[in-house]
Design a protein around this motif. Structure first.
Motif, PDB file in Angstrom:
ATOM      1  N   LEU A 121       0.922  -1.321  -0.250  1.00 15.90           N
ATOM      2  CA  LEU A 121      -0.395   0.130   0.432  1.00 15.90           C
ATOM      3  C   LEU A 121       0.979   1.293   0.536  1.00 15.90           C
ATOM      4  O   LEU A 121       1.951   1.016   0.592  1.00 15.90           O
ATOM      5  CB  LEU A 121      -0.577   0.028   1.138  1.00 15.90           C
ATOM      6  N   GLY A 122       0.177   2.659  -0.251  1.00 17.18           N
ATOM      7  CA  GLY A 122       1.266   3.709  -0.477  1.00 17.18           C
ATOM      8  C   GLY A 122       1.354   4.110   1.057  1.00 17.18           C
ATOM      9  O   GLY A 122       0.606   3.655   1.973  1.00 17.18           O
ATOM     10  N   GLY A 123       1.940   4.800   1.159  1.00 20.07           N
ATOM     11  CA  GLY A 123       2.307   5.818   2.238  1.00 20.07           C
ATOM     12  C   GLY A 123       3.613   5.393   2.940  1.00 20.07           C
ATOM     13  O   GLY A 123       4.504   4.801   2.109  1.00 20.07           O
ATOM     14  N   ALA A 124       4.591   6.216   3.453  1.00 22.89           N
ATOM     15  CA  ALA A 124       5.640   5.721   4.293  1.00 22.89           C
ATOM     16  C   ALA A 124       5.406   4.739   4.482  1.00 22.89           C
ATOM     17  O   ALA A 124       5.021   4.480   5.639  1.00 22.89           O
ATOM     18  CB  ALA A 124       5.921   6.850   4.865  1.00 22.89           C
ATOM     19  N   HIS A 125       7.113   4.338   5.274  1.00 23.85           N
ATOM     20  CA  HIS A 125       7.098   2.910   6.312  1.00 23.85           C
ATOM     21  C   HIS A 125       8.076   2.857   6.844  1.00 23.85           C
ATOM     22  O   HIS A 125       9.141   2.766   6.963  1.00 23.85           O
ATOM     23  CB  HIS A 125       6.402   1.326   5.080  1.00 23.85           C
ATOM     24  N   LEU A 126       7.721   2.970   8.257  1.00 20.78           N
ATOM     25  CA  LEU A 126       9.565   3.690   9.289  1.00 20.78           C
ATOM     26  C   LEU A 126       8.680   2.407  10.770  1.00 20.78           C
ATOM     27  O   LEU A 126       7.884   2.191  11.267  1.00 20.78           O
ATOM     28  CB  LEU A 126       8.883   4.761   9.771  1.00 20.78           C
ATOM     29  N   ALA A 127       9.825   2.583  11.282  1.00 20.84           N
ATOM     30  CA  ALA A 127       9.999   1.778  12.210  1.00 20.84           C
ATOM     31  C   ALA A 127       9.305   2.874  13.878  1.00 20.84           C
ATOM     32  O   ALA A 127       8.514   2.212  14.480  1.00 20.84           O
ATOM     33  CB  ALA A 127      11.394   1.520  13.127  1.00 20.84           C
ATOM     34  N   GLU A 128       9.750   4.003  13.201  1.00 22.34           N
ATOM     35  CA  GLU A 128       9.627   5.343  14.879  1.00 22.34           C
ATOM     36  C   GLU A 128       9.670   6.160  13.434  1.00 22.34           C
ATOM     37  O   GLU A 128       9.993   6.508  12.618  1.00 22.34           O
ATOM     38  CB  GLU A 128       9.776   5.326  15.536  1.00 22.34           C
TER      39      GLU A 128
END
Length: 227
Positions: A121-128
């Motif tokens: 899916l779109g969007g950013a993917h971050l640990a925090e």
């Protein structure tokens, strides 16, 4: 006003009755533990059956609060999906609904322990993510000024001779823990040893429901701050 307004490390935040967190100054909405696809995961494993529309009920709740707040950015604090890869298995109608909610918004998926981030899916993917001194992560640590989820906190209180159970936010000087936003999720009682040990003695529980209500956090040993 149905929201509970409070200040946390210089930011004026609103705990919404839905279990979402609103930061009006930033146009930001934060939700945690959506657990989308939970019914599909349980069904595939032969587990307890949930209503097959649980994902759509959660999406409807999210759609409603986004419309009400007009948030320009969204942070999902992990466990957005109930297992790795379930995002790719969602029905097309649900994926299109999510895409519509994301359209025109800055959207961040924080990694959870159930899912490493819905990479399809779109969007950013971050640990925090840290924004103006506040750190958004899935599981609380020993660091201060953090906003997290994971524990699905809920409180049991007495009101008008009845015992009521509500999902709740937990708040102290160092951390804010959000309730699960997903329609069909369990929870951990505030009086559990885990949460009583994690939160400071003067911690507040902000109950969800028809309106957000703050009260001293119910604890396993009955202790609470005085005054």
């Amino acid at each position: 006003m149905t929201a509970h307004v409070f200040r946390f490390h210089g930011a004026e935040l609103r705990a919404l009755p839905s279990g979402a967190l609103h930061w009006p100054e930033k146009g930001l909405l934060v939700v945690s533990d959506l657990h989308l696809g939970k019914s599909a995961r349980l069904s595939s494993q032969g587990g307890a059956q949930l209503p097959p529309y649980e994902t759509r009920e959660t999406l409807l709740r999210l759609d409603t609060v986004l419309e009400a707040t007009q948030a320009a950015q969204v942070i999902c604090l992990g466990d957005s999906f109930d297992m790795p890869g379930i995002d790719a298995a969602l029905p097309e109608e649900d994926r299109l609904w999510l895409a519509r909610l994301q359209a025109g918004r800055k959207w961040t998926w924080i990694e959870g322990n159930h899912d490493p981030g819905p990479v399809s899916l779109g969007g950013a993917h971050l640990a925090e993510l840290t924004l103006d001194g506040l750190t958004f992560r899935h599981i609380a640590t020993t660091a201060g000024a953090e906003i997290s989820g994971h524990y699905h906190p809920k409180a049991r209180i007495a009101a008008k001779g009845r015992r009521l159970a509500r999902r709740c936010f937990l708040l102290d000087q160092s951390r804010l823990i959000l309730p699960a936003f997903g329609a069909y999720t369990g929870g951990l009682w505030t009086h559990s040893q885990t949460l009583s040990s994690l939160m400071a003695l003067d911690a507040k529980a902000i109950l969800t429901g028809t309106r957000a209500i703050a009260l001293p956090m119910p604890r396993h040993d009955g202790r609470q701050a005085q005054g």
